[in-house]
Design an enzyme around this catalytic site. Structure first.
Site, PDB file in Angstrom:
ATOM      1  N   LYS A   1       0.815  -1.218   0.000  1.00  0.00           N
ATOM      2  CA  LYS A   1       0.000   0.000   0.000  1.00  0.00           C
ATOM      3  C   LYS A   1       0.853   1.274   0.000  1.00  0.00           C
ATOM      4  CE  LYS A   1      -2.459   0.240   3.555  1.00  0.00           C
ATOM      5  NZ  LYS A   1      -3.255   0.925   4.552  1.00  0.00           N
TER       6      LYS A   1
ATOM      7  N   ARG B   1     -12.544   2.845   8.994  1.00  0.00           N
ATOM      8  CA  ARG B   1     -12.432   1.448   9.428  1.00  0.00           C
ATOM      9  C   ARG B   1     -13.789   0.851   9.792  1.00  0.00           C
ATOM     10  NH1 ARG B   1      -7.221  -0.076   9.729  1.00  0.00           N
ATOM     11  NH2 ARG B   1      -5.674   1.478  10.322  1.00  0.00           N
TER      12      ARG B   1
ATOM     13  N   ARG C   1      10.289  -9.735   4.650  1.00  0.00           N
ATOM     14  CA  ARG C   1      10.544  -8.383   5.149  1.00  0.00           C
ATOM     15  C   ARG C   1      11.099  -8.453   6.572  1.00  0.00           C
ATOM     16  NH1 ARG C   1       5.644  -4.051   5.012  1.00  0.00           N
ATOM     17  NH2 ARG C   1       5.196  -4.712   7.149  1.00  0.00           N
TER      18      ARG C   1
ATOM     19  N   ARG D   1      11.209  -5.816  12.368  1.00  0.00           N
ATOM     20  CA  ARG D   1       9.904  -5.628  13.018  1.00  0.00           C
ATOM     21  C   ARG D   1       9.451  -6.958  13.608  1.00  0.00           C
ATOM     22  NH1 ARG D   1       5.614  -2.116   9.547  1.00  0.00           N
ATOM     23  NH2 ARG D   1       4.227  -3.383  10.838  1.00  0.00           N
TER      24      ARG D   1
ATOM     25  N   ARG E   1      -2.832 -11.042  11.788  1.00  0.00           N
ATOM     26  CA  ARG E   1      -2.998  -9.667  11.288  1.00  0.00           C
ATOM     27  C   ARG E   1      -3.821  -9.660  10.000  1.00  0.00           C
ATOM     28  NH1 ARG E   1       2.905  -7.915  10.711  1.00  0.00           N
ATOM     29  NH2 ARG E   1       2.078  -6.144   9.538  1.00  0.00           N
TER      30      ARG E   1
END
Ligand code: IMP
Ligand code: MG
Length: 369
Positions: free
Chosen positions: A193, A268, A307, A313, A325
């Site tokens: 995104k 949302r 990633r 992360r 997620r």
């Protein structure tokens, strides 16, 4: 919304409301004139609809005729003198009621007064459906005003924009902000995104509003809204939609000249989507599309794990967390997909392939809007 020539107009006064206004005007005039039989004079072209409806609603006998003011041909508009067409009747001793669609600067009305000075009428009354007080610069009394309106251009119900729009049964107002492209950008974690938002922003000259960034900015700079938001966050509560919307509104206002916005991270919920629609509506605009990057779960998991190897992360390192997620994302956004799909505004774009390929697909969807 209505498009006439190059301009967009939004609904302003409905047929029902016009009907009620005209009825009230007719009754007010009738009450004042008692048994006198008035001559109603419409000023063409604009007044044809209001005169027709007015006399149908007038509860007593009356006469009705039309006149037209036309510029002398061959005279420069700066020294424009109006000529009258159509006044053939002897009006001596009569009560004349001028019926106008709209009084703007009052120039037309001044001409009317000049013309009727020699007609020896008993009284000359002025009735107008619309009146723009901010534009009016004459002293002539307006005896009956259907509706005072702001100094904005309107069309419909007899009123035209360069010949078009007279036939519309309702009245529309010129949109002051012209066409914008406003996108709600969606995509599951790992869909790319951010990369695509950067590209769309450049290509279409849009302002990217990421709710997360807006929150962080307001809290860091201790703005009133930021402090308000923080007070909820500190209590462990959700920030109320209105606070978020107020922040977004500020962002939109900061960029008043933008060609459009990319909303990222908002809405949302259904309620937020509605609130966003209202916000855009207040800006004379709308959300044009929800653009969602669609990527298969397995591809996302692989991308995020990869990633995680370099990003450090924590939430990108554990496959269980990643799957959760993704699941959360679909659970929360399914409602929004439906919300925009119902308005034919959902555009799913295949998010698997090279960055350039995906960019081409996104552009194709946006170019169609
Ligand atoms: P005046 O400025 O009062 O003389 O109005 C002149 C004419 O301009 C009116 O009779 C209308 O034909 C036109 N006009 C003024 N405002 C509008 C509007 O908002 N829409 C369409 N025509 C308008
Ligand atoms: Mg007119």
């Amino acid at each position: 919304m209505v498009k006439l020539h190059d301009l967009y107009f939004k609904p302003f006064v409905s047929e029902q409301k016009l009907d009620a206004i005209v009825e009230k005007m007719a009754n007010d005039v009738a009450a004042d004139l008692g048994d006198e039989v008035p001559v109603f004079i419409g000023i063409l072209n604009g007044s044809f609809m209001v005169v027709s409806d007015f006399v149908k609603k007038y509860p007593k006998p009356c006469e009705v005729t039309f006149i037209k003011l036309a510029s002398y041909e061959g005279v420069k508009s700066t020294e424009d003198i109006q000529r009258l067409i159509g006044l053939t009747q002897d009006l001596t001793g009569r009560t004349v009621v001028i019926l106008e669609d709209i009084i703007d600067t009052g120039n037309t009305l001044e001409e009317v007064h000049r013309i009727f000075k020699n007609e020896n009428v008993k009284q000359l009354l002025i009735a107008t459906l619309f009146y723009k007080p901010e534009a009016y610069n004459k002293d002539f009394k307006l005896h009956y005003v259907g509706m005072e309106i702001p100094n904005k251009f309107i069309v419909g119900y007899g009123l035209d924009y360069d010949g078009l729009g007279r036939d519309l049964p309702a009245v529309y107002q010129l949109k002051t902000t012209q066409h914008m492209t406003n996108l709600v950008l969606f995509g599951p974690p790992g869909a790319g995104k951010g990369t695509q938002a950067d590209f769309l922003k450049e290509k279409y000259d849009l302002v990217h509003i990421s709710t997360g960034d807006v929150f962080r900015f307001n809290i860091k700079n201790k703005t009133a809204l930021g402090m308000l938001a923080k007070s909820f966050i500190d209590k462990g509560e959700l920030v109320p939609d209105q606070v978020t919307i107020d922040m977004l509104n500020k962002e939109v206002e900061k960029n008043a000249d933008a060609k459009g916005f990319i909303f990222d991270g908002f809405p949302r919920t259904n309620a937020q989507a509605k609130a966003l629609d209202e916000l855009m509506e207040n800006k004379d605009s709308q959300i044009n599309a929800m653009v969602a990057l669609e990527v298969d779960d397995e591809v996302l998991v692989q991308r995020l794990l990869k990633r995680g190897e370099t990003s450090g992360r924590a939430d990108d390192a554990d496959e269980g967390i990643i799957r959760n997620r993704i699941k959360e994302y679909y659970k929360k956004t399914a409602i929004l997909k439906d919300y925009y799909a119902e308005q034919n505004k959902y555009y799913g774009v295949d998010g698997v392939g090279s960055i350039e390929d995906i960019t081409v697909r996104l552009s194709a969807a946006i170019d169609k809007l």
